[in-house]
Scaffold this active site. Structure first.
Site, PDB file in Angstrom:
ATOM      1  CD  GLU A   4      18.455  12.344  13.060  1.00 53.20           C
ATOM      2  OE1 GLU A   4      17.658  12.526  14.125  1.00 53.20           O
ATOM      3  OE2 GLU A   4      19.660  13.098  12.982  1.00 53.20           O
TER       4      GLU A   4
ATOM      5  CB  CYS B 104      15.600   3.429  17.426  1.00 51.89           C
ATOM      6  SG  CYS B 104      14.116   4.509  17.671  1.00 51.89           S
TER       7      CYS B 104
ATOM      8  CB  CYS C 142       6.284  13.746  13.290  1.00 51.06           C
ATOM      9  SG  CYS C 142       5.019  12.713  14.243  1.00 51.06           S
TER      10      CYS C 142
ATOM     11  CB  CYS D 188       4.560  14.757  21.059  1.00 51.62           C
ATOM     12  SG  CYS D 188       3.432  13.323  20.257  1.00 51.62           S
TER      13      CYS D 188
ATOM     14  CB  CYS E  28       8.388  14.916  20.232  1.00 52.09           C
ATOM     15  SG  CYS E  28       9.368  13.857  19.000  1.00 52.09           S
TER      16      CYS E  28
ATOM     17  N   GLY F  38       8.456  10.008  13.313  1.00 52.16           N
ATOM     18  CA  GLY F  38       7.181   9.855  12.643  1.00 52.16           C
ATOM     19  C   GLY F  38       6.134   8.885  13.617  1.00 52.16           C
TER      20      GLY F  38
ATOM     21  CG  LEU G   3       0.096   6.470  29.133  1.00 50.94           C
ATOM     22  CD1 LEU G   3      -0.990   6.240  28.184  1.00 50.94           C
ATOM     23  CD2 LEU G   3      -0.125   5.321  30.249  1.00 50.94           C
ATOM     24  CG  HIS G   4       4.932  10.220  27.107  1.00 52.27           C
ATOM     25  ND1 HIS G   4       5.776   9.340  27.500  1.00 52.27           N
ATOM     26  CD2 HIS G   4       4.966  10.281  25.642  1.00 52.27           C
ATOM     27  CE1 HIS G   4       6.471   9.153  26.397  1.00 52.27           C
ATOM     28  NE2 HIS G   4       5.764   9.502  25.299  1.00 52.27           N
TER      29      HIS G   4
ATOM     30  CG  ASN H 211      17.628  12.955  26.954  1.00 51.62           C
ATOM     31  OD1 ASN H 211      18.465  13.367  27.431  1.00 51.62           O
ATOM     32  ND2 ASN H 211      17.953  11.727  26.343  1.00 51.62           N
TER      33      ASN H 211
ATOM     34  CB  CYS I 289      13.350   8.624  23.567  1.00 53.57           C
ATOM     35  SG  CYS I 289      13.279   7.019  23.844  1.00 53.57           S
TER      36      CYS I 289
HETATM   37  S1  SF4 Z   1       6.569  11.631  19.643  1.00 52.10           S
HETATM   38 FE1  SF4 Z   1       6.655  10.621  17.923  1.00 52.10          FE
HETATM   39  S2  SF4 Z   1       4.292  10.897  17.268  1.00 52.10           S
HETATM   40 FE2  SF4 Z   1       5.100  12.532  18.939  1.00 52.10          FE
HETATM   41  S3  SF4 Z   1       5.851  14.299  17.670  1.00 52.10           S
HETATM   42 FE3  SF4 Z   1       7.553  12.917  18.090  1.00 52.10          FE
HETATM   43  S4  SF4 Z   1       7.874  11.662  16.335  1.00 52.10           S
HETATM   44 FE4  SF4 Z   1       5.612  12.267  16.148  1.00 52.10          FE
END
Ligand code: SF4
Length: 381
Positions: free
Chosen positions: A95, A110, A117, A121, A124, A173, A228-229, A304, A347
């Site tokens: 995407e 983007c 990936c 995370c 995500c 990714g 960072l988070h 989100n 994101c």
């Molecule tokens: S935030 Fe980026 S590095 Fe982390 S799982 Fe998602 S796509 Fe992969």
């Protein structure tokens, strides 16, 4: 989608093109002409590349393509954000999202660097999808070129009138796990006689692949962003497992030494705000301690939600308090409004619909080991 037997010339740099042309008996000066058609004009039909000479046009038509990924789906959000699901020759998909600027001309594209990936995370949506493969240089560039096709942005416009004014490598990714392909694509993207995207308008975002950070700076000169988070290794280990390999001290050290940093050229720290986990004032103070001596700016992104996500969005008050504190201490720390929410384009929400969801909410909660605890440990000042 393209003819799978033909070789794609997109993604070839000048040396590659010279070698290709030499093989079919053409002189090196043709590289400049072909380059102009491919990357300045955006042409995909060799027969229309009139400056090339008839024989060369015919040779190219016979065995090559100037391909684009196929647009498998084109979604537009009510806020103008556009998300394309792009299909590659082997049937894989990734995407790409265009986020128009709300206040001025232009917008950010983007771009993805992998299908799926390897990292997981916890916040995500993309990370719920297994890695299928790295994208090739022509597939990374192809996203940019397909977006320009869709936005009607050929030939390459001047800087001031661009719809795609910035490129952020923040899609699906981890870019630094596909460094060679990324570097090749970026160098073509930045070439002044073609796509002509300034390095100052390109940002590569990493989850923290420390050994590759200096290389990225030295070899491409693009801007760096860090996902960072979290401000403690304890929390970051839990929400971003890569932190176990490259903990915060190492990551911050790599940032401190990123080539070309100055107050005019700062590292962007992306900070996803998760209710009760990293949104306190103590976290904000610790954040500033971490980035001491690093020219830094922040993007605060209230989480989100996506279906099955094991986190909650913090209250507007706590996000604002956090942001105000950073501003008061002299840092830019805007709160990013989620864009393209209605089309899951924000994101961390990118994932191919063609891959079945493999994590349930319960599993995600169990793996994260977080929601059982009312608050994550936050450092105090
Ligand atoms: S935030 Fe980026 S590095 Fe982390 S799982 Fe998602 S796509 Fe992969």
């Amino acid at each position: 989608m393209s003819d799978r037997t033909a070789k794609d010339v997109i993604g070839l740099d000048r040396d590659d093109l010279a070698a290709l042309l030499a093989k079919i008996g053409e002189k090196p000066f043709r590289v400049k002409q072909l380059w102009h058609w491919l990357y300045h004009q955006g042409a995909t039909d060799f027969s229309l590349m009139t400056s090339l000479g008839k024989n060369l046009r015919q040779s190219l038509q016979g065995g090559f393509i100037a391909g684009r990924p196929e647009i498998a789906r084109d979604q537009q959000s009510v806020d103008g954000t556009r998300k394309w699901l792009l299909g590659f020759d082997d049937g894989n998909e990734a995407e790409t999202v265009y986020i128009p600027d709300m206040d001025e001309e232009g917008g950010a594209l983007c771009v993805s660097t992998q299908v799926g990936c390897t990292l997981t995370c916890r916040f995500c949506h993309t990370g719920t999808q297994l890695l299928v493969r790295n994208l090739e240089p022509h597939e990374i560039l192809g996203q940019f070129m397909a977006a320009r096709d869709a936005l009607g942005e050929w030939p390459t416009p001047t800087d001031a009138t661009r719809k795609i004014s910035n490129v952020v490598v923040m899609g699906m990714g981890e870019p630094l796990f596909n460094y060679d392909a990324l570097k090749k694509a970026l160098l073509i993207l930045m070439d002044n006689e073609g796509l002509a995207m300034s390095r100052r308008r390109i940002t590569v975002s990493t989850s923290g692949v420390v050994p590759m950070i200096p290389k990225l700076g030295e070899e491409t000169g693009v801007n760096l962003a860090i996902s960072l988070h979290a401000v403690t290794d304890d929390l970051r280990d839990r929400i971003m497992p890569i932190n176990k390999k490259y903990p915060l001290a190492q990551l911050m050290n790599a940032c401190r030494n990123y080539p070309g940093l100055s107050n005019a050229r700062r590292i962007t720290f992306e900070y996803l705000m998760l209710k009760g986990l990293n949104d306190s004032l103590a976290d904000a103070k610790e954040l500033l301690r971490l980035v001491k001596d690093i020219p830094a700016k922040f993007n605060l992104i209230p989480f989100n939600p996506w279906p099955g996500a094991p986190f909650e969005t913090p209250s507007l008050d706590s996000v604002k308090r956090f942001s105000d504190y950073l501003f008061e201490q002299g840092y830019s720390a805007p709160i990013r409004r989620p864009r393209g929410q209605d089309i899951l384009a924000a994101c961390g929400q990118l994932r191919s619909e063609s891959v079945r969801e493999r994590q349930s909410l319960a599993k995600a909660r169990r793996e994260a080991g977080i929601l059982e605890e009312p608050h994550a440990p936050a450092s105090s000042d």
